[in-house]
Design a protein around this motif. Structure first.
Motif, PDB file in Angstrom:
ATOM      1  N   LEU A  80       0.825  -1.206   0.000  1.00 12.96           N
ATOM      2  CA  LEU A  80       0.000   0.000   0.000  1.00 12.96           C
ATOM      3  C   LEU A  80       0.862   1.259   0.000  1.00 12.96           C
ATOM      4  O   LEU A  80       0.572   2.227  -0.709  1.00 12.96           O
ATOM      5  CB  LEU A  80      -0.934   0.000   1.214  1.00 12.96           C
ATOM      6  CG  LEU A  80      -2.075  -1.005   1.158  1.00 12.96           C
ATOM      7  CD1 LEU A  80      -2.697  -1.180   2.531  1.00 12.96           C
ATOM      8  CD2 LEU A  80      -3.122  -0.581   0.140  1.00 12.96           C
ATOM      9  N   LEU A  81       1.931   1.239   0.769  1.00 17.71           N
ATOM     10  CA  LEU A  81       2.827   2.387   0.821  1.00 17.71           C
ATOM     11  C   LEU A  81       3.518   2.615  -0.523  1.00 17.71           C
ATOM     12  O   LEU A  81       3.571   3.738  -1.024  1.00 17.71           O
ATOM     13  CB  LEU A  81       3.858   2.207   1.937  1.00 17.71           C
ATOM     14  CG  LEU A  81       4.771   3.407   2.190  1.00 17.71           C
ATOM     15  CD1 LEU A  81       3.965   4.623   2.635  1.00 17.71           C
ATOM     16  CD2 LEU A  81       5.812   3.049   3.239  1.00 17.71           C
ATOM     17  N   VAL A  82       4.006   1.549  -1.132  1.00 15.53           N
ATOM     18  CA  VAL A  82       4.679   1.668  -2.433  1.00 15.53           C
ATOM     19  C   VAL A  82       3.688   2.131  -3.505  1.00 15.53           C
ATOM     20  O   VAL A  82       3.984   3.030  -4.290  1.00 15.53           O
ATOM     21  CB  VAL A  82       5.353   0.329  -2.827  1.00 15.53           C
ATOM     22  CG1 VAL A  82       5.776   0.327  -4.286  1.00 15.53           C
ATOM     23  CG2 VAL A  82       6.541   0.053  -1.916  1.00 15.53           C
ATOM     24  N   TYR A  83       2.512   1.518  -3.539  1.00 19.26           N
ATOM     25  CA  TYR A  83       1.489   1.891  -4.519  1.00 19.26           C
ATOM     26  C   TYR A  83       1.177   3.387  -4.428  1.00 19.26           C
ATOM     27  O   TYR A  83       1.129   4.101  -5.437  1.00 19.26           O
ATOM     28  CB  TYR A  83       0.217   1.067  -4.291  1.00 19.26           C
ATOM     29  CG  TYR A  83      -0.965   1.538  -5.088  1.00 19.26           C
ATOM     30  CD1 TYR A  83      -1.133   1.165  -6.418  1.00 19.26           C
ATOM     31  CD2 TYR A  83      -1.934   2.370  -4.518  1.00 19.26           C
ATOM     32  CE1 TYR A  83      -2.225   1.611  -7.152  1.00 19.26           C
ATOM     33  CE2 TYR A  83      -3.020   2.816  -5.247  1.00 19.26           C
ATOM     34  CZ  TYR A  83      -3.160   2.432  -6.558  1.00 19.26           C
ATOM     35  OH  TYR A  83      -4.236   2.879  -7.292  1.00 19.26           O
ATOM     36  N   PHE A  89       4.234  10.164  -6.902  1.00 18.41           N
ATOM     37  CA  PHE A  89       5.271  10.513  -7.878  1.00 18.41           C
ATOM     38  C   PHE A  89       4.648  10.752  -9.256  1.00 18.41           C
ATOM     39  O   PHE A  89       5.016  11.693  -9.968  1.00 18.41           O
ATOM     40  CB  PHE A  89       6.325   9.403  -7.962  1.00 18.41           C
ATOM     41  CG  PHE A  89       7.325   9.628  -9.059  1.00 18.41           C
ATOM     42  CD1 PHE A  89       8.404  10.476  -8.865  1.00 18.41           C
ATOM     43  CD2 PHE A  89       7.169   9.019 -10.295  1.00 18.41           C
ATOM     44  CE1 PHE A  89       9.317  10.707  -9.885  1.00 18.41           C
ATOM     45  CE2 PHE A  89       8.077   9.238 -11.319  1.00 18.41           C
ATOM     46  CZ  PHE A  89       9.155  10.086 -11.115  1.00 18.41           C
ATOM     47  N   ASP A  90       3.696   9.915  -9.627  1.00 18.09           N
ATOM     48  CA  ASP A  90       3.035  10.058 -10.923  1.00 18.09           C
ATOM     49  C   ASP A  90       2.309  11.399 -11.019  1.00 18.09           C
ATOM     50  O   ASP A  90       2.350  12.060 -12.070  1.00 18.09           O
ATOM     51  CB  ASP A  90       2.057   8.899 -11.131  1.00 18.09           C
ATOM     52  CG  ASP A  90       1.317   9.009 -12.447  1.00 18.09           C
ATOM     53  OD1 ASP A  90       1.977   9.055 -13.503  1.00 18.09           O
ATOM     54  OD2 ASP A  90       0.063   9.058 -12.417  1.00 18.09           O
ATOM     55  N   TYR A  91       1.671  11.831  -9.941  1.00 17.43           N
ATOM     56  CA  TYR A  91       0.990  13.126  -9.970  1.00 17.43           C
ATOM     57  C   TYR A  91       1.995  14.274 -10.075  1.00 17.43           C
ATOM     58  O   TYR A  91       1.748  15.255 -10.779  1.00 17.43           O
ATOM     59  CB  TYR A  91       0.085  13.299  -8.755  1.00 17.43           C
ATOM     60  CG  TYR A  91      -1.176  12.476  -8.839  1.00 17.43           C
ATOM     61  CD1 TYR A  91      -2.002  12.535  -9.954  1.00 17.43           C
ATOM     62  CD2 TYR A  91      -1.551  11.637  -7.807  1.00 17.43           C
ATOM     63  CE1 TYR A  91      -3.163  11.787 -10.047  1.00 17.43           C
ATOM     64  CE2 TYR A  91      -2.708  10.878  -7.884  1.00 17.43           C
ATOM     65  CZ  TYR A  91      -3.509  10.962  -8.997  1.00 17.43           C
ATOM     66  OH  TYR A  91      -4.657  10.210  -9.083  1.00 17.43           O
ATOM     67  N   VAL A  92       3.123  14.163  -9.376  1.00 19.35           N
ATOM     68  CA  VAL A  92       4.170  15.185  -9.513  1.00 19.35           C
ATOM     69  C   VAL A  92       4.660  15.211 -10.963  1.00 19.35           C
ATOM     70  O   VAL A  92       4.856  16.284 -11.544  1.00 19.35           O
ATOM     71  CB  VAL A  92       5.328  14.933  -8.524  1.00 19.35           C
ATOM     72  CG1 VAL A  92       6.512  15.842  -8.827  1.00 19.35           C
ATOM     73  CG2 VAL A  92       4.849  15.130  -7.090  1.00 19.35           C
TER      74      VAL A  92
END
Length: 146
Positions: A80-83, A89-92
């Motif tokens: 869950l933390l990695v996801y 990161f994807d939103y950044v």
């Protein structure tokens, strides 16, 4: 799972599940891929990676909700933390892509205000999930095997 086990679950897990559910809308980004220049569309090709990763993360969201609500263990917590970290990161990446290669406005869609606003809101949601996952009671819930 009996009711005594359900009562021991931190209330934050329901919040996490709802917030992941909100980010499930990112799957719709996959439908935008044909609008890239490389496919004859008008949007910059720089959006390929953010949209593809959005689609994949959106497809995984229901499974992550299931894990948050039904499973325990260090591996589940780490997953869950990695996801959610990859999602943040994807939103950044999306914000930076909008800055360097803005979407072509198409009515309301693709306007800078909508793009920055929706991506920034989604980033805040993702960071909120990470915050809840880092709370001691949530970590203890996942880490203490039952």
């Amino acid at each position: 799972m009996n009711t005594s086990t359900a009562n021991l679950r931190p209330k934050e897990l329901k919040i996490i599940a709802v917030l992941i559910g909100i980010t499930m809308m990112r799957i719709m980004s996959g439908a935008m891929i044909p609008s890239l220049e490389m496919y004859g569309g008008e949007n910059p090709d720089a959006w390929f990676a953010p949209w593809l990763s959005d689609a994949v993360l959106g497809l995984l969201a229901p499974y992550m909700i299931y894990l948050a609500l039904k499973k325990n263990g260090v591996k589940v917590w780490a997953s869950l933390l990695v996801y959610n970290s990859i999602g943040a990161f994807d939103y950044v990446h999306g914000l930076l892509t909008q800055w360097t290669d803005p979407l072509v406005p198409n009515g309301l869609m693709g306007t800078p205000e909508l793009t920055y606003g929706s991506v920034a809101f989604s980033l805040i949601v993702q960071l909120t999930i990470i915050y809840f996952l880092a709370r001691p009671n949530v970590m203890n819930h996942f880490i203490s095997e039952k």
